[in-house]
Design an enzyme around this catalytic site. Sequence first.
Site, PDB file in Angstrom:
ATOM      1  N   LYS A  13      38.020  35.097  29.436  1.00  0.00           N
ATOM      2  CA  LYS A  13      36.867  36.040  29.345  1.00  0.00           C
ATOM      3  C   LYS A  13      36.196  35.859  27.943  1.00  0.00           C
ATOM      4  CE  LYS A  13      38.202  39.849  32.245  1.00  0.00           C
ATOM      5  NZ  LYS A  13      38.229  41.087  32.360  1.00  0.00           N
ATOM      6  N   TYR A  53      31.432  40.467  40.358  1.00  0.00           N
ATOM      7  CA  TYR A  53      32.012  41.715  40.298  1.00  0.00           C
ATOM      8  C   TYR A  53      31.502  42.652  41.374  1.00  0.00           C
ATOM      9  CZ  TYR A  53      35.029  40.943  36.410  1.00  0.00           C
ATOM     10  OH  TYR A  53      36.055  40.295  35.385  1.00  0.00           O
ATOM     11  N   PHE A  61      31.694  51.703  34.899  1.00  0.00           N
ATOM     12  CA  PHE A  61      31.865  50.788  33.989  1.00  0.00           C
ATOM     13  C   PHE A  61      31.241  49.351  34.405  1.00  0.00           C
ATOM     14  CE2 PHE A  61      35.730  50.552  36.216  1.00  0.00           C
ATOM     15  CZ  PHE A  61      35.981  49.385  36.790  1.00  0.00           C
ATOM     16  N   ARG A  89      48.852  37.063  37.762  1.00  0.00           N
ATOM     17  CA  ARG A  89      48.783  38.541  37.265  1.00  0.00           C
ATOM     18  C   ARG A  89      49.938  38.915  36.374  1.00  0.00           C
ATOM     19  NH1 ARG A  89      44.260  41.092  39.368  1.00  0.00           N
ATOM     20  NH2 ARG A  89      45.199  43.274  38.934  1.00  0.00           N
ATOM     21  N   THR A  95      46.045  45.573  33.110  1.00  0.00           N
ATOM     22  CA  THR A  95      44.476  45.643  32.735  1.00  0.00           C
ATOM     23  C   THR A  95      44.414  46.136  31.381  1.00  0.00           C
ATOM     24  OG1 THR A  95      44.124  46.327  35.053  1.00  0.00           O
ATOM     25  CG2 THR A  95      42.218  46.485  33.721  1.00  0.00           C
ATOM     26  N   ARG A 106      47.341  39.534  28.143  1.00  0.00           N
ATOM     27  CA  ARG A 106      46.476  40.645  27.604  1.00  0.00           C
ATOM     28  C   ARG A 106      47.034  41.444  26.411  1.00  0.00           C
ATOM     29  NH1 ARG A 106      44.708  42.467  33.695  1.00  0.00           N
ATOM     30  NH2 ARG A 106      42.641  41.386  33.696  1.00  0.00           N
ATOM     31  N   ASN A 116      39.577  42.535  27.875  1.00  0.00           N
ATOM     32  CA  ASN A 116      40.898  42.041  28.026  1.00  0.00           C
ATOM     33  C   ASN A 116      41.388  40.744  28.276  1.00  0.00           C
ATOM     34  OD1 ASN A 116      39.758  42.079  30.496  1.00  0.00           O
ATOM     35  ND2 ASN A 116      41.121  43.730  31.366  1.00  0.00           N
ATOM     36  N   HIS A 119      40.964  37.263  33.311  1.00  0.00           N
ATOM     37  CA  HIS A 119      40.725  38.000  34.754  1.00  0.00           C
ATOM     38  C   HIS A 119      41.607  37.087  35.748  1.00  0.00           C
ATOM     39  CE1 HIS A 119      39.052  38.724  38.881  1.00  0.00           C
ATOM     40  NE2 HIS A 119      39.113  37.538  38.922  1.00  0.00           N
ATOM     41  N   GLU A 130      36.727  33.670  45.257  1.00  0.00           N
ATOM     42  CA  GLU A 130      36.225  33.757  43.783  1.00  0.00           C
ATOM     43  C   GLU A 130      36.183  31.943  43.345  1.00  0.00           C
ATOM     44  OE1 GLU A 130      38.918  36.363  41.525  1.00  0.00           O
ATOM     45  OE2 GLU A 130      37.956  38.157  42.785  1.00  0.00           O
TER      46      GLU A 130
HETATM   47  P1  ATP Z   1      40.275  41.608  36.645  1.00  0.00           P
HETATM   48  O1  ATP Z   1      39.667  41.891  37.842  1.00  0.00           O
HETATM   49  O2  ATP Z   1      39.409  41.357  35.410  1.00  0.00           O
HETATM   50  O3  ATP Z   1      41.357  40.684  36.514  1.00  0.00           O
HETATM   51  P2  ATP Z   1      41.941  43.946  36.875  1.00  0.00           P
HETATM   52  O4  ATP Z   1      41.996  43.269  38.171  1.00  0.00           O
HETATM   53  O5  ATP Z   1      43.450  44.134  36.185  1.00  0.00           O
HETATM   54  O6  ATP Z   1      41.369  42.994  36.038  1.00  0.00           O
HETATM   55  P3  ATP Z   1      40.114  45.727  38.071  1.00  0.00           P
HETATM   56  O7  ATP Z   1      40.274  47.253  38.285  1.00  0.00           O
HETATM   57  O8  ATP Z   1      39.547  44.709  38.888  1.00  0.00           O
HETATM   58  O9  ATP Z   1      41.162  45.214  36.740  1.00  0.00           O
HETATM   59  O10 ATP Z   1      38.862  45.829  36.792  1.00  0.00           O
HETATM   60  C1  ATP Z   1      38.046  44.767  36.523  1.00  0.00           C
HETATM   61  C2  ATP Z   1      37.488  44.655  35.075  1.00  0.00           C
HETATM   62  O11 ATP Z   1      36.778  45.805  34.680  1.00  0.00           O
HETATM   63  C3  ATP Z   1      38.854  44.918  34.042  1.00  0.00           C
HETATM   64  O12 ATP Z   1      39.645  43.654  33.896  1.00  0.00           O
HETATM   65  C4  ATP Z   1      38.236  45.502  32.856  1.00  0.00           C
HETATM   66  O13 ATP Z   1      37.598  44.555  32.096  1.00  0.00           O
HETATM   67  C5  ATP Z   1      37.062  46.170  33.577  1.00  0.00           C
HETATM   68  N1  ATP Z   1      37.628  47.527  33.518  1.00  0.00           N
HETATM   69  C6  ATP Z   1      38.429  48.252  34.494  1.00  0.00           C
HETATM   70  N2  ATP Z   1      38.328  49.670  34.389  1.00  0.00           N
HETATM   71  C7  ATP Z   1      37.587  49.846  33.113  1.00  0.00           C
HETATM   72  C8  ATP Z   1      37.231  51.071  32.542  1.00  0.00           C
HETATM   73  N3  ATP Z   1      37.653  52.249  32.966  1.00  0.00           N
HETATM   74  N4  ATP Z   1      36.333  50.979  31.648  1.00  0.00           N
HETATM   75  C9  ATP Z   1      35.930  49.809  31.212  1.00  0.00           C
HETATM   76  N5  ATP Z   1      36.127  48.581  31.730  1.00  0.00           N
HETATM   77  C10 ATP Z   1      36.892  48.596  32.831  1.00  0.00           C
HETATM   78 MG    MG Z   2      40.447  42.853  39.391  1.00  0.00          MG
END
Ligand code: ATP
Ligand code: MG
Length: 141
Positions: A13, A53, A61, A89, A95, A106, A116, A119, A130
């Site tokens: 990222k 996304y 968010f 993962r 996350t 992370r 973080n 992804h 994707e």
């Molecule tokens: P990613 O999809 O980026 O691999 P993830 O699957 O662990 O991460 P998701 O729930 O898909 O988590 O959320 C996507 C992204 O949105 C997260 O990586 C994070 O950067 C952001 N995100 C998630 N929750 C929050 C929140 N509460 N506030 C701000 N950003 C958030």
């Molecule tokens: Mg995700």
Amino acid sequence: MAEQSNLTFGIIKPDAVRAGKFGNIIQRIVDNDFKIRAMKLIHMTREEAEGFYDVHRERPFFGELTTFMSSAPCVVMALEKKGAVKAWRDLMGATDPAKADAGTLRKEFGGSLGENAVHGSDSEENAEIEIGYFFSKLELV
Ligand code: ATP
Ligand code: MG
């Protein structure tokens, strides 16, 4: 594609690219026996980040997330390994970097829940979608 289940999609990222950490992260990917099938540096537009996304469109968010993801270049990758979705993962960690296990990307490179470092796809189906969002078949080596 028969080997699709061994593929996942990853992003280094904008925070990690900006901090000059993408080389370290790529090294960790190689050290963990992922085969890099495709990789490129891109700078997403807001619209491209929103499309990527889309599942999070209704989340509070979403604006913050898509502003961040389009704020600077990132590295998009198709990664191959047996059980790639889970393996990637696991290497990424939770996350929220504060909750991520020691030794995960992370934990080491993430700054906050929003920024973080990496992804990873959450299922084989989404990995295929994707990868297809960013790469053509010809770009997979
Ligand atoms: P990613 O999809 O980026 O691999 P993830 O699957 O662990 O991460 P998701 O729930 O898909 O988590 O959320 C996507 C992204 O949105 C997260 O990586 C994070 O950067 C952001 N995100 C998630 N929750 C929050 C929140 N509460 N506030 C701000 N950003 C958030
Ligand atoms: Mg995700």
